[in-house]
Each structure stands twice: as C-alpha cells, then as structure tokens.
Motif scaffolding. Structure first.
Motif, short mmCIF file in Angstrom:
data_model
loop_
_atom_site.label_atom_id
_atom_site.label_comp_id
_atom_site.label_asym_id
_atom_site.label_seq_id
_atom_site.Cartn_x
_atom_site.Cartn_y
_atom_site.Cartn_z
N UNK A 93 24.84 53.71 85.13
CA UNK A 93 26.03 54.59 85.68
C UNK A 93 26.45 55.32 84.54
N UNK A 94 26.52 56.87 84.84
CA UNK A 94 27.06 57.67 83.81
C UNK A 94 28.40 57.18 83.04
N UNK A 95 29.32 57.06 84.02
CA UNK A 95 30.68 56.83 83.30
C UNK A 95 30.52 55.58 82.35
N UNK A 96 29.95 54.52 82.56
CA UNK A 96 29.87 53.19 81.75
C UNK A 96 28.88 53.62 80.58
N UNK A 97 27.97 54.43 80.75
CA UNK A 97 27.12 54.78 79.45
C UNK A 97 27.80 55.79 78.54
N UNK A 98 28.81 56.82 79.15
CA UNK A 98 29.58 57.54 78.22
C UNK A 98 30.42 56.57 77.37
N UNK A 99 31.11 55.48 78.09
CA UNK A 99 32.07 54.68 77.59
C UNK A 99 31.33 54.06 76.45
N UNK A 100 30.29 53.55 76.77
CA UNK A 100 29.58 52.52 75.80
C UNK A 100 29.17 53.16 74.53
N UNK A 101 28.84 54.71 74.62
CA UNK A 101 28.53 55.27 73.54
C UNK A 101 29.63 55.59 72.63
N UNK A 102 30.66 55.90 73.20
CA UNK A 102 31.98 56.20 72.59
C UNK A 102 32.41 54.99 71.80
N UNK A 103 32.24 54.05 72.51
CA UNK A 103 32.76 52.48 71.97
C UNK A 103 31.74 52.09 70.73
N UNK A 104 30.53 52.14 70.82
CA UNK A 104 29.70 51.89 69.74
C UNK A 104 29.90 52.91 68.58
N UNK A 105 30.18 54.11 68.96
CA UNK A 105 30.74 55.10 67.53
C UNK A 105 31.75 54.48 66.92
N UNK A 106 32.83 53.95 67.51
CA UNK A 106 33.77 53.49 66.86
C UNK A 106 33.90 51.90 66.27
N UNK A 107 32.94 51.35 67.20
CA UNK A 107 32.83 49.72 67.02
C UNK A 107 31.21 49.47 66.45
N UNK A 108 30.90 49.92 65.37
CA UNK A 108 29.72 49.82 64.93
C UNK A 108 29.06 48.40 65.16
N UNK A 109 29.88 47.09 65.04
CA UNK A 109 29.45 45.84 65.08
C UNK A 109 28.78 45.62 66.11
#
Ligand code: NI
Length: 254
Positions: free
Chosen positions: A1-17
């Motif tokens: 789902x596009x919305x969740x994919x976008x949110x995951x991508x942004x989250x990992x960018x500021x949460x490398x762990x």
C-alpha cells in the motif's frame, strides 16, 4: 500500500536502526509483518486525531478503542483494517489545555500558519523553542521537531517463526548491540494483559532547526506479542499502563 510504503521509507531515513532490525531478522529467514504504526500530534483544530486518521479511514481503516494517559496529558485511539496483514494505526494527541501557558503559546505559534500534511513537519522551529517545550513535555518537543512523521513501527512477534518469545527477541536485539527502553522493565505487560511489548530506545540523529542543527532522539522500533482472548482470537487492543512507559522511548537523556 502506497501510503504505508511512503511512511516506512521516511521512518527508516530518520531511524536507521529500524533498517538494521529488519536486516537482523531477515538474515534469519523472517518476513516481517507490522503490528501497528504510531503517529503523534497536538490536539488543536486542523491537527487532531480525526485529521491524522482521515487518510487511513479513506483506505478502509476503522476506529476502535479510546485511551487516556493523564500523566503524559495524552489521549489516543487506534484504527484497524479488515485485512489482517495491514498494521493497526495508533494515533495519540497532546491535550494542549493541560499544558502550562508558555508551552500552549509556543505550540500555538508553531501551528499558526501551518497546515497538516502526512509525513511532514509543516512549520519552522528554532532550537530554543524545542528546548523550552522539552521542559514541559517530551512529547510536545518531539512533535515540534519531527511533525507528522511516523513515531514507530512495531514488529508483530506472533508472526516470527524463529523467535519463541519476546524475552528471546530482546536477548537477540541486545546481543546485536541495540539499546532497549528499560523504563519499567524491558517487557511491558504480561500474558494476563494479553499484550507484551518492548522497544528500542530512540536513536539520536541530527535535526535541522531554523537556527542550528542539533542531535536529538528521533524514533524507535517496537515489538509486540499478543495473546488469545477467551474466544480464541488474539487481543487487538492496547494496554494503557504499558503504552505510558513505551512513550518514554523518545525521552532525551539528561
Ligand atoms: Ni506502539
């Protein structure tokens, strides 16, 4: 789902762990399913729970239980989708009227000329404002710095095939060098509560304020194991006493 994919991508960018946690589990052959995704906001017109929930409701998520967290001046709700492979959405909101007048004024200033957009921080904030908010509410300061980015994703531990318990997963994480939120013990909740949760501590990243860049806690990764209710189905709600401690995963270490 596009919305969740976008949110995951942004989250990992500021949460490398979070990416490193995925790599650790995928190396064991796991396919990760998320139990829930959490967002934070201020309880002011145009930015409240209903505003943040709207994009999810349009995609079929339905509102479920309400929770209150008096000590942290928060209220929260969660939304569930008919597709069990999609995460629940947990949204909390700071009750602005319960804050000291100075913090209320600072938040009014932030939102004054801003409008909500998912995954963004739609205002400028200087470092002194962040520090001042921190004195009254860690949560208020986090939202000022990060806006409407995802606060955390949560691994569904029930769906892991190589890890038998949350304690075992915590050991695996500690051995790999992850620092866990130990507030109230690493595991929040018990099988009797029907939900056990643990989380990493938020890692620190450089955040651009309007006047300077400063290293502050960003987001964390959570882990949830659910237990069956009397009817045999897994409990899907949340446990306020546990969530109250999980919120502290983003506290600034002083
Ligand atoms: Ni959570």
């Amino acid at each position: 789902m596009r919305l969740l994919e976008d949110l995951w991508r942004d989250y990992v960018a500021i949460t490398p762990l979070a990416g490193r946690v995925h790599a650790l589990l995928e190396a064991r052959g796991e396919r990760i399913v998320n139990d829930h995704v959490a967002l934070r906001t201020y309880g002011v017109p145009g930015f409240g729970l209903a505003t943040l929930a709207a994009p999810f409701e349009q995609l079929g998520w339905e509102a479920r239980g309400h929770y209150t967290f008096p000590d942290k001046k928060l209220v929260a709700r969660y939304w569930q989708h008919a597709d069990p492979t999609l995460p629940k959405i947990f949204i909390s909101e700071l009750v602005i009227a319960d804050l000291p007048a100075r913090a209320q004024a600072l938040i009014s200033g932030l939102v004054a000329n801003a409008s909500f957009a998912m995954g963004t921080r739609p205002w400028q904030v200087d470092h002194a404002t962040y520090r001042a908010l921190l004195d009254d509410s860690e949560y208020a300061a986090w939202v000022a710095a990060f806006g409407f980015r995802v606060n955390h994703f949560t691994v569904d531990v029930n769906r892991l095939t190589t890890v038998a318990s949350l304690a075992e997963l915590n050991t695996l994480l500690r051995d790999a060098g992850f620092a866990l939120n130990e507030s109230g013990g690493a595991i929040k909740g018990t099988p009797a509560d029907l939900l056990e949760q643990s989380s990493t501590r938020a890692e620190e990243i450089d955040v651009a304020f309007s006047d300077t860049t400063a290293r502050i806690p960003s987001c964390y990764y959570e882990f949830a194991r659910r237990y069956p209710q009397p009817d045999g189905t897994l409990f899907q709600g949340f446990v306020p006493a546990s969530a109250d401690k999980i919120f502290e995963s983003t506290d600034v270490r002083r």
